[in-house]
Scaffold this active site. Structure first.
Site, short mmCIF file in Angstrom:
data_model
loop_
_atom_site.label_atom_id
_atom_site.label_comp_id
_atom_site.label_asym_id
_atom_site.label_seq_id
_atom_site.Cartn_x
_atom_site.Cartn_y
_atom_site.Cartn_z
N TYR A 1 -3.73 3.59 8.17
CA TYR A 1 -5.01 2.92 8.39
C TYR A 1 -5.72 3.47 9.62
O TYR A 1 -5.68 4.67 9.88
CB TYR A 1 -4.81 1.41 8.46
CG TYR A 1 -3.95 0.86 7.36
CD1 TYR A 1 -4.24 1.13 6.02
CD2 TYR A 1 -2.82 0.09 7.63
CE1 TYR A 1 -3.44 0.64 4.99
CE2 TYR A 1 -2.02 -0.41 6.62
CZ TYR A 1 -2.34 -0.12 5.30
OH TYR A 1 -1.55 -0.60 4.30
N VAL B 1 1.46 -3.63 4.04
CA VAL B 1 1.48 -4.88 4.79
C VAL B 1 2.71 -5.73 4.46
O VAL B 1 2.89 -6.80 5.06
CB VAL B 1 0.18 -5.69 4.59
CG1 VAL B 1 -1.01 -4.93 5.14
CG2 VAL B 1 -0.01 -6.07 3.13
N LYS C 1 0.22 3.54 -2.89
CA LYS C 1 -0.95 4.41 -2.98
C LYS C 1 -0.57 5.89 -2.96
O LYS C 1 -1.31 6.73 -3.47
CB LYS C 1 -1.93 4.09 -1.85
CG LYS C 1 -2.54 2.70 -1.96
CD LYS C 1 -3.36 2.35 -0.72
CE LYS C 1 -3.90 0.93 -0.79
NZ LYS C 1 -4.62 0.54 0.44
N SER D 1 0.79 -1.23 0.00
CA SER D 1 0.00 0.00 0.00
C SER D 1 0.82 1.28 0.00
O SER D 1 0.26 2.37 -0.15
CB SER D 1 -0.95 0.02 1.20
OG SER D 1 -2.00 -0.90 1.01
N TYR E 1 -4.31 -2.57 -9.81
CA TYR E 1 -4.15 -2.45 -8.36
C TYR E 1 -3.22 -3.53 -7.82
O TYR E 1 -2.32 -3.26 -7.00
CB TYR E 1 -5.51 -2.52 -7.68
CG TYR E 1 -5.43 -2.46 -6.17
CD1 TYR E 1 -5.09 -1.27 -5.53
CD2 TYR E 1 -5.67 -3.58 -5.39
CE1 TYR E 1 -4.99 -1.20 -4.15
CE2 TYR E 1 -5.58 -3.53 -4.01
CZ TYR E 1 -5.25 -2.34 -3.40
OH TYR E 1 -5.14 -2.28 -2.03
#
Length: 317
Positions: free
Chosen positions: A253, A271, A79, A76, A201
């Site tokens: 998060y 992660v 992103k 992530s 993605y």
């Protein structure tokens, strides 16, 4: 709009190699803490005896320690980069499709999507990143190549690429992401073929980089949008501050508040165990330790950044 006066943090008095060495010793004494992301098969067997940390100052100087040159799955963290690309493509129109609020829910939650009619709470949740991926597919002729070129230009490494084993594992275990993408599509907030959006993605999450590459790749956010690696302006200073603010409020998060409290720097985790962080006008950083806490953030990576902030006094507050 003129650029604001930048308050420079004087790092000349800091012994950065000594600080990183101390953190490295402390982290290695705690090896084994946390749990790898075993719901992705390719990440399940990453050993808990790896730690790397790197920082890049405004002038491009690199300081590093530990396993800082060992590639890992950035997940992530990507992103941040895809959000930058989407904002470059369509600007503020992105916010008609993705909100800018902290979620308070896990990164893969679907709960708020129905209440908010398919508008993800922020671009760093999986749902928001899927909408960002859809925007990129609509605005770049070759989205996959555009992403790779962006990452290589920001990091200065031509070796950045996807780990096909991780990408395959992502596809085989990505049931919640598949459900999320289709759910958003039912509200008309994904315009392209859902499978194409998911493939992009999964590609971005499967990119393999090391701590030095990643610290360099977000240096533009510590320099008001200017990339010292490629000698180009990536985004305006204003947009750089907006991306940093989203990293602060949503980049880790549903632990973003706790992270802001203990570290005090904009950050984005993945992660795979990596975390990038930005000290505006000073430096960019990356840490990697694959053991995660119950929020999906690197347990000892967070500790390392906490200690770095303590030892240097760096904070946005």
């Amino acid at each position: 709009m003129p650029e604001p006066i930048q308050n420079q943090f004087d790092i000349s008095a800091l012994d950065l190699p000594d600080i990183l060495g101390t953190i490295n010793e402390e982290v290695r004494a705690r090896f084994g803490e946390g749990k790898v992301a075993d719901y992705i098969d390719a990440l399940a067997n990453v050993p808990l005896d790896r730690f790397g940390m790197a920082l890049v100052t405004r002038d491009g100087t690199v300081h590093e320690v530990g396993d800082s040159r060992e590639p890992f799955s950035i997940q992530s963290i990507s992103k941040v980069h895809t959000l930058t690309m989407a904002l470059d493509a369509i600007g503020d129109a992105l916010w008609d499709r993705v909100d800018r609020e902290p979620s308070g829910d896990p990164f893969n939650s679907l709960i708020q999507l129905e209440y908010e009619k398919g508008i993800p709470r922020n671009p760093f949740m999986n749902a928001g990143a899927l909408v960002v991926a859809d925007v990129i597919l609509s605005n770049y002729a070759n989205p996959e190549q555009a992403l790779l070129e962006f990452m290589r230009a920001r990091s200065g490494s031509h070796d950045v690429g996807a780990d096909e084993v991780v990408a395959k594992s992502e596809r085989e275990s990505g049931f919640r992401n598949i459900a999320t993408a289709n759910f958003i599509r039912s509200y008309g907030n994904i315009e392209n073929d859902v499978d194409a959006v998911l493939d992009f993605y999964f590609l971005q999450c499967s990119l393999s980089m090391n701590c030095v590459d990643l610290a360099r790749s977000v240096q533009y956010l510590s320099r008001g949008g200017y990339c010292d690696v490629s000698r180009t302006r990536v985004v305006s200073w204003e947009l750089a501050t907006r991306i940093n603010s989203l990293m602060m409020t949503a980049g880790t998060y549903d632990a973003a508040g706790d992270f802001a409290f203990y570290v005090g720097l904009p950050a984005k985790s993945g992660v795979g165990g990596g975390i990038v962080a930005v000290a505006p006008h000073v430096m960019s950083l990356c840490v990697w330790y694959p053991g995660l806490d119950d929020k999906g953030n690197s347990m000892l990576g967070r500790y390392a950044l906490h200690r770095f902030a303590q030892m240097t006094g760096l904070s946005v507050f």
